[in-house]
Each structure stands twice: as structure tokens, then as C-alpha cells.
Design a protein around this motif. Structure first.
Motif, short mmCIF file in Angstrom:
data_model
loop_
_atom_site.label_atom_id
_atom_site.label_comp_id
_atom_site.label_asym_id
_atom_site.label_seq_id
_atom_site.Cartn_x
_atom_site.Cartn_y
_atom_site.Cartn_z
N ALA A 45 1.67 22.50 72.67
CA ALA A 45 2.13 22.07 73.98
C ALA A 45 3.10 20.91 73.83
O ALA A 45 2.98 20.09 72.91
CB ALA A 45 0.95 21.65 74.84
N LYS A 46 4.09 20.86 74.71
CA LYS A 46 5.01 19.72 74.73
C LYS A 46 4.95 19.07 76.12
O LYS A 46 5.88 19.15 76.91
CB LYS A 46 6.42 20.14 74.35
CG LYS A 46 6.99 21.34 75.11
CD LYS A 46 8.42 21.62 74.66
CE LYS A 46 9.05 22.71 75.48
NZ LYS A 46 10.44 22.99 75.04
N VAL A 47 3.80 18.44 76.35
CA VAL A 47 3.52 17.79 77.63
C VAL A 47 3.58 16.28 77.42
O VAL A 47 2.91 15.74 76.53
CB VAL A 47 2.14 18.20 78.17
CG1 VAL A 47 1.86 17.50 79.48
CG2 VAL A 47 2.06 19.72 78.33
N SER A 48 4.39 15.62 78.20
CA SER A 48 4.53 14.17 78.10
C SER A 48 3.65 13.52 79.15
O SER A 48 3.76 13.82 80.34
CB SER A 48 5.99 13.77 78.30
OG SER A 48 6.14 12.37 78.23
N GLY A 57 -7.71 7.11 81.48
CA GLY A 57 -6.91 8.31 81.39
C GLY A 57 -5.43 8.08 81.60
O GLY A 57 -4.92 6.96 81.49
N ALA A 58 -4.74 9.18 81.92
CA ALA A 58 -3.30 9.16 82.10
C ALA A 58 -2.96 9.56 83.53
O ALA A 58 -3.81 10.08 84.27
CB ALA A 58 -2.63 10.12 81.13
N HIS A 59 -1.73 9.32 83.92
CA HIS A 59 -1.27 9.73 85.24
C HIS A 59 -1.23 11.25 85.31
O HIS A 59 -1.01 11.95 84.32
CB HIS A 59 0.12 9.16 85.52
CG HIS A 59 0.13 7.68 85.71
ND1 HIS A 59 -0.29 7.07 86.88
CD2 HIS A 59 0.49 6.68 84.86
CE1 HIS A 59 -0.17 5.76 86.75
NE2 HIS A 59 0.29 5.49 85.53
N LEU A 67 4.43 22.88 79.33
CA LEU A 67 5.37 23.70 78.59
C LEU A 67 4.96 23.78 77.12
O LEU A 67 4.14 22.98 76.65
CB LEU A 67 6.79 23.13 78.72
CG LEU A 67 7.30 22.95 80.16
CD1 LEU A 67 8.62 22.21 80.16
CD2 LEU A 67 7.44 24.31 80.84
N TYR A 68 5.56 24.73 76.41
CA TYR A 68 5.16 24.98 75.02
C TYR A 68 6.37 25.02 74.10
O TYR A 68 7.49 25.35 74.50
CB TYR A 68 4.37 26.29 74.92
CG TYR A 68 3.07 26.23 75.67
CD1 TYR A 68 1.92 25.75 75.05
CD2 TYR A 68 2.99 26.60 77.01
CE1 TYR A 68 0.72 25.66 75.73
CE2 TYR A 68 1.80 26.51 77.71
CZ TYR A 68 0.66 26.04 77.07
OH TYR A 68 -0.52 25.94 77.76
#
Length: 290
Positions: A45-48, A57-59, A67-68
């Protein structure tokens, strides 16, 4: 080592290699019992994400942000020959795929899908008189796996399915025997596209003339419209690249609406072809997997 039952084809312009998946009782190239890596699993995965500074945690991220990366597939192989010359020939068959963009097709039971990439063959250094072992790495820039069997529907321009009798250009009257043409049940300007995969499918639409004054294709997510006429050479609409072309020449400047149809994962859309003329469009898509 027993095979894993999978069958693999690497094909390119002018060449093909077939790897059997059953037990190598005969000579040839085979998929080894070590199997295939990176085919059933998703690519990286290419998740920012941005970590919260004052909370756990994160936003949150949007679904559209998931996306991959490119897909990397490693096929473990071995080959059996009658002698060393035969084994060398089998390795040369594999190396022939170098410098080519290949279609990788893998059949596993009722799962039959493919993708495109380039190859990196590798062979073990250990020498054997009648056996070679190694692997083939296929790097696929587009990570989507497409069903080998395409899905297709054909839609007619509304004026081509309106029915009625034609009395000639000058009204001379009917000519016998009468021909009523195709049945209205087989001619339609509305159709349904179904995607059984787990990733959105991007149809390719080929519009055949004559269509005067442009056309429009509506679907439940928007519409794509083209302002030019279509005559003897078909127009191709590609939903993935969001382009229009005739004989590979780009005609995207004539698009007045760019809402290209996309079939959601595990879902369906309805498409409606609107144009003036006796032409039609062919819509082709695949079940799509990530």
C-alpha cells in the motif's frame, strides 16, 4: 517436487512460454512446488498518514487515498530435459522474454487473470545434467489483475432502434419482400456493466459510425460527451487514461464532458448511449482485482 497445479503463460509480440503446473513427469518448464509469490496478495500500500500530535493514532483518510504500488510477482520454476543441451535450451526459452513487455497469465482452478510487466529471470548456480531450478520475477507497473475473458455489450444509437417503415428517399413506396431488421429485443441503447472483482474496472468504448454531430454516454456517475462526428474509422474512449482517439491519434480536445464510466468493485453501472445516426458502440471491460 510436486507442482502446485497452477498454469502460467508469458506471452509477448512474437513469443510465448508455457509453464505447466502439474507433476513434471515429462520434459519442459514447470511451476515448482514453491509456488508463486505476489499474485494473490495485494501489492504494498502507498497510503500517506499524518499522526495526531495530541491524540491516539493518525488523522482519518479517505477511501480514495487507499492506493497500491506496482505488483511484483515471483514464479518459482524448474525445468526437466533429456540431457544438458535440452536443459540449456529450456533456460534460453525463459531468457527470450527479456527486453519485452510481457502478458503474465496465471490460471488457478477457476481463477484466470493476467497483467502486464517486464521479466527478470534467475537460475540457481548449481549444475545438473537434466534439471534447472530458478525463478522469474515479473514487475507490473499497473498492479491490477484483469479477467482473461472480457465482458462486452453493444449499444445502438437511439435513431437506429426507433422502428417504423421506410418508404424510400423520394417516397416511392415499400419494396417487397419486407425486411423488418433485427428484433427490438436485440437492439438497445441502454446496458448494464457488472464487475465481479475487488477493484474498480475501467471500460474501453469503441464508437462506430455513422454518428453525426457527436454523442454522449450517460451513466449513474456522470457522462462522457464527444462533439465530433464519427464516420468510417471508429473512435476509442479509454476510461483508464481518460482519452479519446481515432486510429491512435488523440482526439481528446473534442471531449465536452469527461465523466468516463467506472464500474465499482463488486458492483454495476447502467450506461446510456445517445447519438444521431445508425452507428453503435461496443463496450468492453474486465473483472478487475488488486
Amino acid at each position: 517436487m510436486a507442482g502446485n497445479g497452477r498454469q502460467v503463460w508469458l506471452t509477448w509480440d512474437g513469443g510465448e512460454i508455457y509453464f505447466r503446473g502439474d507433476h513434471p513427469e515429462n520434459t519442459g518448464n514447470f511451476v515448482s512446488g514453491d509456488g508463486i509469490e505476489g499474485w494473490d496478495s495485494s501489492p504494498d500500500a502507498k497510503v500517506s498518514m499524518t499522526e495526531m500530535q495530541t491524540g491516539d493514532g493518525a488523522h482519518a483518510i479517505a477511501e480514495s487515498d487507499v492506493l497500491y504500488s506496482a505488483r511484483t510477482v515471483t514464479i518459482n520454476i524448474h525445468g526437466h530435459g533429456v540431457d544438458r543441451a535440452d536443459v540449456v535450451s529450456l533456460m534460453r526459452q525463459v531468457n527470450a522474454a527479456c527486453h519485452h513487455l510481457v502478458r503474465l497469465r496465471i490460471v488457478d482452478a477457476d481463477d484466470d487473470t493476467y497483467c502486464y510487466g517486464y521479466v527478470q529471470p534467475g537460475f540457481e548456480a548449481e549444475w545438473d545434467e537434466v534439471i534447472h531450478t530458478g525463478d522469474i520475477t515479473v514487475v507490473c507497473p499497473d498492479p491490477r489483475r484483469l479477467s482473461t475473458e472480457a465482458k462486452r455489450i453493444q449499444l445502438m444509437a437511439p435513431t437506429a432502434v426507433s422502428g417504423g417503415l421506410f418508404y424510400g428517399e423520394n417516397g416511392e413506396g415499400l419494396e417487397y419482400d419486407l425486411n423488418y431488421g433485427a428484433s427490438p429485443s436485440t437492439l438497445q441503447n441502454v446496458g448494464t456493466l457488472i464487475n465481479n472483482g475487488n477493484s474498480p474496472a475501467y471500460p474501453v468504448i469503441t464508437v462506430n459510425g455513422p454518428i453525426q454531430g457527436g454523442f454522449r454516454i450517460d451513466w449513474n456517475g456522470g457522462s462522457v460527451a464527444y462533439s465530433g462526428a464519427v464516420s468510417g474509422v471508429p473512435l476509442t474512449l479509454d476510461s483508464l487514461t481518460r482519452t479519446a482517439s481515432i486510429a491512435e491519434l488523440d482526439q481528446s480536445r473534442l471531449l465536452t464532458s469527461r465523466g468516463f464510466p467506472i464500474v465499482p468493485a463488486g458492483g454495476a453501472i447502467s450506461v446510456n448511449f445517445q447519438g444521431v445516426g445508425t452507428g453503435w458502440c461496443d463496450v468492453e471491460w474486465h473483472d478487475t482485482y488488486i
